[in-house]
Design an enzyme around this catalytic site. Sequence first.
Site, mmCIF file in Angstrom:
data_model
loop_
_atom_site.group_PDB
_atom_site.id
_atom_site.type_symbol
_atom_site.label_atom_id
_atom_site.label_comp_id
_atom_site.label_asym_id
_atom_site.label_seq_id
_atom_site.Cartn_x
_atom_site.Cartn_y
_atom_site.Cartn_z
ATOM 1 N N LYS A 49 -0.509 15.340 -13.143
ATOM 2 C CA LYS A 49 -1.614 15.580 -14.067
ATOM 3 C C LYS A 49 -2.945 14.911 -13.915
ATOM 4 O O LYS A 49 -3.070 14.040 -13.322
ATOM 5 C CB LYS A 49 -1.190 15.635 -15.454
ATOM 6 C CG LYS A 49 -0.781 13.858 -15.881
ATOM 7 C CD LYS A 49 0.388 13.668 -16.925
ATOM 8 C CE LYS A 49 0.478 12.230 -17.054
ATOM 9 N NZ LYS A 49 1.459 11.968 -17.880
ATOM 10 N N TYR A 277 -30.045 -4.198 -18.957
ATOM 11 C CA TYR A 277 -30.170 -3.981 -20.389
ATOM 12 C C TYR A 277 -30.156 -5.225 -21.167
ATOM 13 O O TYR A 277 -28.790 -5.798 -21.085
ATOM 14 C CB TYR A 277 -29.444 -2.700 -20.971
ATOM 15 C CG TYR A 277 -29.642 -1.370 -20.210
ATOM 16 C CD1 TYR A 277 -31.118 -0.838 -20.573
ATOM 17 C CD2 TYR A 277 -28.873 -0.496 -19.395
ATOM 18 C CE1 TYR A 277 -31.466 0.335 -20.088
ATOM 19 C CE2 TYR A 277 -29.410 0.516 -19.042
ATOM 20 C CZ TYR A 277 -30.635 1.033 -19.240
ATOM 21 O OH TYR A 277 -30.786 2.234 -18.755
#
Length: 398
Positions: A49, A277
């Site tokens: 999956k 940042y």
Amino acid sequence: MLVSSPERQATLLERSRAWVEVDEGAITHNTRVLRQRIGPHVKLMAVVKANGYGHGDGATAHAARAGGADAFAVASLAEAVGLRQQGLQEPILVLGHLSQADDVHGCWHWRLLPTISTLDQARMFHAVASDSGACLPVHVNLDTGMARLGVPWQEGAALIQAIQQLDGLRVEGIYSHLAAADALDPGLTRQQQKSFDQVLAALTNGKPARLCRHLANSAATMANPSLHYDMVRVGLALYGHAPAGHLEGMLPLQPAMAVRSRVTLIKTVPAGTGVSYDHRYRTKRPSRLAVVAIGYADGVPRLLSSRMGVLHRGHRLPQVGTITMDQLMIDATDHPQLHTGAVVTLLGHDGTTAISPRQWSEACGTIPWDILCGFSNRLPRLSAGRSPQQGDQLALQW
Ligand SMILES: *Cc1c(COP(=O)(O)O)cnc(C)c1O
């Protein structure tokens, strides 16, 4: 000679930035190791999956089949159809909850095994199937302790007996899912197994059941053969990772994934320079910073900012400052050999050193599963044999 087709250019451009390298041979090897663990009488269902836990579902499934996988499991109908379209012929179980009439047609057309959790769902499946003259094989899921899908186990035998009266359906399998098979304390697993066994006993009444019974995920497959029953559903171990620290080294698993990226720019900055940042990192000395072309949009968790490193020729270089969407910075001050265009390893092996998904997940408070399936589609999946060598400059020609 490289051909200057648009596809070729796109591939090379993508490869020049960052990519996921998948070692299909490792998946085949791991499947063989797990096969050996379960013995010849237990089937192995490879759980592929979420695009094969990020490794690519078709490539993973083919590699697992080469190692002896008997069947596959996915989360959705779309994932299952995708596997069929990639040439997989083996049984495919859909683990997610299907509830639309259209899903029944899909299962019949593509020969997929749906999971049944309720009588209403079973009746709807039966109505649609018998309308088409079909008899659809199904697996019934028992909720023995996940409170997710599955019929409450106390009602399991009655549900199965009711489905056995419906001529549009044939119960082929019965399963449940363990909530804490990777825990050191086996208490919850024992309790779930006891509930599972009680349903089986109520069904068989002493007669041998012809149902395919399955309960084990990777952790249970590794830890306890009494949980193997007729089939095991293995995900994480297939990709080369132990589901818990205490299971590490128990089987000779080989990690199948490496994540690599390229240094795009190197700059020298003075001491006291704020990096990235919010300037959460400030250089303490004149520093040589390298920009690496991978970021949180690619699946490097932003929570790893200043808590990770990258590998280059056997050395570990610390990552510094906030990880940005598409790029991150590393401190290469002590590594003058690092050059623009160099390939660095974020996850996986670089020679004899390696960084594991567990190191990442422990540093940012999640689990290895979350790390592996978090890599975005922006990163191309390349077969290990086809990717550039460590430290190579990628020749971009067209
Ligand atoms: C994902 C999943 C598995 C595989 O679990 P791993 O721990 O990765 O081996 C098995 N069974 C079900 C129902 C699942 O959803």
